[in-house]
Write a protein that holds these residues in place. Structure first.
Motif, PDB file in Angstrom:
ATOM      1  N   GLU A 184      39.739   2.225   3.737  1.00  0.00           N
ATOM      2  CA  GLU A 184      40.165   3.213   2.759  1.00  0.00           C
ATOM      3  C   GLU A 184      38.997   3.985   2.156  1.00  0.00           C
ATOM      4  OE1 GLU A 184      43.461   3.700   1.625  1.00  0.00           O
ATOM      5  OE2 GLU A 184      44.067   2.429   3.275  1.00  0.00           O
ATOM      6  N   GLU A 185      37.754   3.686   2.579  1.00  0.00           N
ATOM      7  CA  GLU A 185      36.583   4.248   1.911  1.00  0.00           C
ATOM      8  C   GLU A 185      36.559   5.775   1.920  1.00  0.00           C
ATOM      9  OE1 GLU A 185      36.250   2.081   4.500  1.00  0.00           O
ATOM     10  OE2 GLU A 185      35.662   0.240   3.505  1.00  0.00           O
ATOM     11  N   GLY A 186      36.815   6.368   3.074  1.00  0.00           N
ATOM     12  CA  GLY A 186      36.691   7.816   3.159  1.00  0.00           C
ATOM     13  C   GLY A 186      38.002   8.539   3.344  1.00  0.00           C
ATOM     14  N   ARG A 187      39.101   7.832   3.205  1.00  0.00           N
ATOM     15  CA  ARG A 187      40.403   8.452   3.445  1.00  0.00           C
ATOM     16  C   ARG A 187      40.721   9.466   2.364  1.00  0.00           C
ATOM     17  NH1 ARG A 187      45.804   5.137   3.207  1.00  0.00           N
ATOM     18  NH2 ARG A 187      46.312   6.535   1.522  1.00  0.00           N
ATOM     19  N   VAL A 188      41.171  10.614   2.784  1.00  0.00           N
ATOM     20  CA  VAL A 188      41.535  11.665   1.843  1.00  0.00           C
ATOM     21  C   VAL A 188      43.011  12.002   2.049  1.00  0.00           C
ATOM     22  CG1 VAL A 188      41.118  14.033   1.117  1.00  0.00           C
ATOM     23  CG2 VAL A 188      39.219  12.619   1.896  1.00  0.00           C
ATOM     24  N   ASP A 189      43.783  11.960   1.002  1.00  0.00           N
ATOM     25  CA  ASP A 189      45.155  12.428   1.076  1.00  0.00           C
ATOM     26  C   ASP A 189      45.485  13.153  -0.214  1.00  0.00           C
ATOM     27  OD1 ASP A 189      46.831   9.264   0.398  1.00  0.00           O
ATOM     28  OD2 ASP A 189      45.459  10.447  -0.778  1.00  0.00           O
ATOM     29  N   ARG A 190      46.654  13.723  -0.283  1.00  0.00           N
ATOM     30  CA  ARG A 190      46.994  14.566  -1.421  1.00  0.00           C
ATOM     31  C   ARG A 190      47.562  13.772  -2.602  1.00  0.00           C
ATOM     32  NH1 ARG A 190      46.361  19.735   0.195  1.00  0.00           N
ATOM     33  NH2 ARG A 190      46.542  20.110   2.410  1.00  0.00           N
ATOM     34  N   SER A 191      47.716  12.467  -2.488  1.00  0.00           N
ATOM     35  CA  SER A 191      48.311  11.694  -3.575  1.00  0.00           C
ATOM     36  C   SER A 191      47.279  11.169  -4.558  1.00  0.00           C
ATOM     37  CB  SER A 191      49.120  10.525  -3.012  1.00  0.00           C
ATOM     38  OG  SER A 191      48.254   9.587  -2.410  1.00  0.00           O
ATOM     39  N   GLY A 192      46.013  11.384  -4.313  1.00  0.00           N
ATOM     40  CA  GLY A 192      44.985  10.968  -5.244  1.00  0.00           C
ATOM     41  C   GLY A 192      44.478   9.558  -5.034  1.00  0.00           C
ATOM     42  N   GLU A 193      44.795   8.947  -3.887  1.00  0.00           N
ATOM     43  CA  GLU A 193      44.353   7.573  -3.662  1.00  0.00           C
ATOM     44  C   GLU A 193      42.842   7.469  -3.587  1.00  0.00           C
ATOM     45  OE1 GLU A 193      46.074   4.951  -0.968  1.00  0.00           O
ATOM     46  OE2 GLU A 193      48.088   5.707  -1.252  1.00  0.00           O
ATOM     47  N   ARG A 194      42.177   8.462  -3.042  1.00  0.00           N
ATOM     48  CA  ARG A 194      40.721   8.393  -2.961  1.00  0.00           C
ATOM     49  C   ARG A 194      40.112   8.426  -4.363  1.00  0.00           C
ATOM     50  NH1 ARG A 194      36.617  12.388   0.275  1.00  0.00           N
ATOM     51  NH2 ARG A 194      34.788  11.117  -0.048  1.00  0.00           N
ATOM     52  N   ALA A 195      40.680   9.235  -5.243  1.00  0.00           N
ATOM     53  CA  ALA A 195      40.189   9.284  -6.621  1.00  0.00           C
ATOM     54  C   ALA A 195      40.405   7.941  -7.302  1.00  0.00           C
ATOM     55  CB  ALA A 195      40.885  10.399  -7.396  1.00  0.00           C
ATOM     56  N   ARG A 196      41.561   7.325  -7.086  1.00  0.00           N
ATOM     57  CA  ARG A 196      41.820   6.018  -7.683  1.00  0.00           C
ATOM     58  C   ARG A 196      40.892   4.959  -7.103  1.00  0.00           C
ATOM     59  NH1 ARG A 196      47.124   7.850  -7.523  1.00  0.00           N
ATOM     60  NH2 ARG A 196      47.520   6.881  -5.519  1.00  0.00           N
ATOM     61  N   ALA A 197      40.630   5.015  -5.808  1.00  0.00           N
ATOM     62  CA  ALA A 197      39.762   4.021  -5.180  1.00  0.00           C
ATOM     63  C   ALA A 197      38.335   4.129  -5.706  1.00  0.00           C
ATOM     64  CB  ALA A 197      39.781   4.198  -3.668  1.00  0.00           C
ATOM     65  N   ARG A 198      37.910   5.326  -6.070  1.00  0.00           N
ATOM     66  CA  ARG A 198      36.565   5.502  -6.607  1.00  0.00           C
ATOM     67  C   ARG A 198      36.505   5.247  -8.110  1.00  0.00           C
ATOM     68  NH1 ARG A 198      33.752  10.716  -3.928  1.00  0.00           N
ATOM     69  NH2 ARG A 198      33.507   9.830  -1.855  1.00  0.00           N
ATOM     70  N   GLY A 199      37.632   5.029  -8.757  1.00  0.00           N
ATOM     71  CA  GLY A 199      37.641   4.731 -10.173  1.00  0.00           C
ATOM     72  C   GLY A 199      37.816   5.945 -11.061  1.00  0.00           C
ATOM     73  N   ARG A 200      38.057   7.098 -10.482  1.00  0.00           N
ATOM     74  CA  ARG A 200      38.261   8.295 -11.304  1.00  0.00           C
ATOM     75  C   ARG A 200      39.728   8.405 -11.679  1.00  0.00           C
ATOM     76  NH1 ARG A 200      35.750  12.875  -7.762  1.00  0.00           N
ATOM     77  NH2 ARG A 200      36.488  11.477  -6.160  1.00  0.00           N
ATOM     78  N   PRO A 201      40.034   8.679 -12.936  1.00  0.00           N
ATOM     79  CA  PRO A 201      41.440   8.823 -13.330  1.00  0.00           C
ATOM     80  C   PRO A 201      42.016  10.133 -12.810  1.00  0.00           C
ATOM     81  CG  PRO A 201      40.022   9.361 -15.155  1.00  0.00           C
ATOM     82  CD  PRO A 201      39.119   8.852 -14.050  1.00  0.00           C
ATOM     83  N   GLU A 202      43.295  10.138 -12.638  1.00  0.00           N
ATOM     84  CA  GLU A 202      43.955  11.382 -12.281  1.00  0.00           C
ATOM     85  C   GLU A 202      44.102  12.231 -13.535  1.00  0.00           C
ATOM     86  OE1 GLU A 202      47.529  10.804 -10.140  1.00  0.00           O
ATOM     87  OE2 GLU A 202      46.623   9.344  -8.806  1.00  0.00           O
ATOM     88  N   LEU A 203      44.503  13.460 -13.376  1.00  0.00           N
ATOM     89  CA  LEU A 203      44.589  14.396 -14.494  1.00  0.00           C
ATOM     90  C   LEU A 203      45.619  13.980 -15.532  1.00  0.00           C
ATOM     91  CD1 LEU A 203      43.665  17.025 -15.754  1.00  0.00           C
ATOM     92  CD2 LEU A 203      45.377  18.202 -14.379  1.00  0.00           C
ATOM     93  N   TRP A 204      46.689  13.309 -15.126  1.00  0.00           N
ATOM     94  CA  TRP A 204      47.754  12.975 -16.066  1.00  0.00           C
ATOM     95  C   TRP A 204      47.283  12.004 -17.145  1.00  0.00           C
ATOM     96  CZ3 TRP A 204      49.085   7.931 -16.668  1.00  0.00           C
ATOM     97  CH2 TRP A 204      48.750   7.052 -15.649  1.00  0.00           C
ATOM     98  N   LEU A 205      46.315  11.158 -16.844  1.00  0.00           N
ATOM     99  CA  LEU A 205      45.889  10.161 -17.823  1.00  0.00           C
ATOM    100  C   LEU A 205      45.247  10.788 -19.061  1.00  0.00           C
ATOM    101  CD1 LEU A 205      45.690   7.199 -18.593  1.00  0.00           C
ATOM    102  CD2 LEU A 205      43.542   7.102 -17.328  1.00  0.00           C
ATOM    103  N   PRO A 206      44.221  11.638 -18.924  1.00  0.00           N
ATOM    104  CA  PRO A 206      43.664  12.238 -20.145  1.00  0.00           C
ATOM    105  C   PRO A 206      44.657  13.150 -20.864  1.00  0.00           C
ATOM    106  CG  PRO A 206      42.464  13.003 -18.199  1.00  0.00           C
ATOM    107  CD  PRO A 206      43.436  11.967 -17.739  1.00  0.00           C
TER     108      PRO A 206
END
Length: 81
Positions: free
Chosen positions: A13-35
């Protein structure tokens, strides 16, 4: 940077990119809805506390603010289990 997800990234899953934001979650970055959610809830609690302070005094504002913190802690505990 604050990491919201401290767990390991699953194998493959390290470099997988998809439109659901899984890569952002895997790297520890929050999605926009959280802030956005945090700001909206804080504004609502601030408006209620401020209105109570204006109408009923300092004690009511402080109690409402404290109740908001307790409620948020309980919700966070229930959701994170």
């Amino acid at each position: 940077m604050v990491r919201l997800y401290a767990g390991p990234v699953p194998a493959g899953e390290e470099g997988r990119v998809d439109r659901s934001g899984e890569r952002a979650r895997a790297r520890g970055r929050p999605e926009l809805w959280l802030p956005v959610l945090v700001v909206v809830v804080n504004v609502m609690a601030g408006v209620v506390s401020g209105w109570l302070f204006w109408r009923a005094g300092l004690e009511a504002g402080i109690l409402a603010h404290s109740f908001a913190h307790v409620t948020a802690a309980v919700i966070w505990t229930v959701v994170s289990v």
